[in-house]
Design an enzyme around this catalytic site. Structure first.
Site, PDB file in Angstrom:
ATOM      1  N   SER A 156      16.992  29.607 -99.585  1.00  0.00           N
ATOM      2  CA  SER A 156      17.732  29.373-100.834  1.00  0.00           C
ATOM      3  C   SER A 156      17.141  28.131-101.491  1.00  0.00           C
ATOM      4  O   SER A 156      16.579  27.269-100.792  1.00  0.00           O
ATOM      5  CB  SER A 156      19.204  29.113-100.513  1.00  0.00           C
ATOM      6  OG  SER A 156      19.868  28.559-101.627  1.00  0.00           O
ATOM      7  N   TYR A 193      26.021  24.901 -95.261  1.00  0.00           N
ATOM      8  CA  TYR A 193      25.168  25.934 -95.859  1.00  0.00           C
ATOM      9  C   TYR A 193      23.831  25.340 -96.315  1.00  0.00           C
ATOM     10  O   TYR A 193      22.763  25.864 -95.993  1.00  0.00           O
ATOM     11  CB  TYR A 193      25.880  26.606 -97.039  1.00  0.00           C
ATOM     12  CG  TYR A 193      25.015  27.663 -97.704  1.00  0.00           C
ATOM     13  CD1 TYR A 193      24.793  28.887 -97.076  1.00  0.00           C
ATOM     14  CD2 TYR A 193      24.404  27.432 -98.937  1.00  0.00           C
ATOM     15  CE1 TYR A 193      23.986  29.858 -97.668  1.00  0.00           C
ATOM     16  CE2 TYR A 193      23.597  28.392 -99.531  1.00  0.00           C
ATOM     17  CZ  TYR A 193      23.395  29.606 -98.890  1.00  0.00           C
ATOM     18  OH  TYR A 193      22.588  30.566 -99.475  1.00  0.00           O
TER      19      TYR A 193
END
Ligand SMILES: NC(=O)c1ccc[n+]([C@@H]2O[C@H](COP(=O)([O-])OP(=O)(O)OC[C@H]3O[C@@H](n4cnc5c(N)ncnc54)[C@H](OP(=O)(O)O)[C@@H]3O)[C@@H](O)[C@H]2O)c1
Length: 256
Positions: free
Chosen positions: A138, A151
């Protein structure tokens, strides 16, 4: 016929990646928890292409999931050429207030299962001198993420791990690529709580476009693929700013 295993194939980016690998003639092995969705997708790609599609349901947050998966591959005599580590999820909220179990599950799926599955399958690829690994990280990998600490840290791991692996196997003929999506229209937005944030909702890309960029980048053995010029601009801009500034900025956007 090469075989590609895709984790998190039941929806979003993983589902679109499955369609692309199947359309290229690869046999596919589909992994996620939602068995019905995987069966539907398998039937769909089988009907459109002359390939096999195998469904192996697995909850990758459980400690024995990867061993179980690799036993299933062995029992069915399936050799994996390409591994797509795509399964993952995020969760918005303060670290100290979030469910500790859900944080642990996130690390199990985003980090531990990705690592163990790569460890299981890479030696075979190296021996056969073909195939490789496409990891889905990401753009969160490039800075710390207050209000989404675990995360962001998990995706920093994915990027660092993929880059190091790429150097270790350089010259082997394997392709090792990290796909780094920005906000993408999938179940992730609602599931993580990020979908309602301006920074997310204002610049989403479709899963189809993101998957295509990752697929093409993997096939041409790019190291890092960041789909979308806005995402690339953001990552480049981040690299010129001090870390205290980028983490404060992200924290503000994420309501920390
Ligand atoms: N969408 C975004 O904005 C965005 C941005 C950057 C990076 N990413 C990354 O892209 C990847 C794919 O996410 P997506 O956006 O396509 O979201 P998604 O539609 O929610 O897909 C997530 C996939 O992961 C699977 N998964 C989740 N927990 C699992 C578990 N315990 N065991 C096995 N599979 C599990 C889900 O399948 P089941 O629920 O059936 O198990 C699903 O197939 C993730 O790694 C995510 O971090 C997404």
């Amino acid at each position: 016929m090469p075989t590609t295993l895709i984790t998190g194939a039941s929806s979003g980016i993983g589902l679109e990646l499955t369609k692309l690998f199947a359309a290229s003639g690869d046999n596919v092995v589909l992994v996620a928890r939602s068995e019905d969705k995987l069966n539907d997708l398998a039937a769909n790609v089988r009907s459109q292409h002359d390939i096999t599609a195998t469904v192996i349901p697995a909850d990758l947050s459980t400690p024995d999931a990867v061993d179980h998966l690799s036993d299933q591959l062995r029992d069915r005599s399936l050799e994996i050429d390409t591994l797509v580590n795509n399964a993952g999820f995020g969760m918005l909220g303060k670290f100290s207030e979030m469910s500790a179990d859900r944080q642990t599950n996130m690390l199990m799926v985003n980090v531990v299962a990705l690592t163990r599955l790569t460890r299981k399958l890479l030696p075979g690829m190296l021996k056969r001198k073909t195939g490789g690994v496409l990891n889905v990280g990401s753009i969160a990998a490039y800075q710390a993420g207050p209000n989404m600490a675990v995360y962001y840290a998990s995706k920093a791991y994915v990027l660092s791990f993929t880059e190091a692996l790429r150097e270790e196997v350089a010259g082997s003929g394997l392709h090792i690529t990290c796909l780094e999506p920005g906000a993408t229209e999938t179940g992730f937005g609602e599931d993580s709580g990020m979908g309602s944030l301006d920074m997310f909702a204002s610049q989403t890309m479709t899963a189809e476009v993101v998957a295509k960029a990752g697929y093409q980048g993997y096939r041409s053995n790019e190291d890092i693929v960041i789909p979308g010029w806005k995402n690339r601009l953001m990552v480049t801009g981040t690299s010129f700013l001090p870390r205290f500034a980028t983490r404060k900025m992200v924290g503000k956007m994420q309501g920390a």
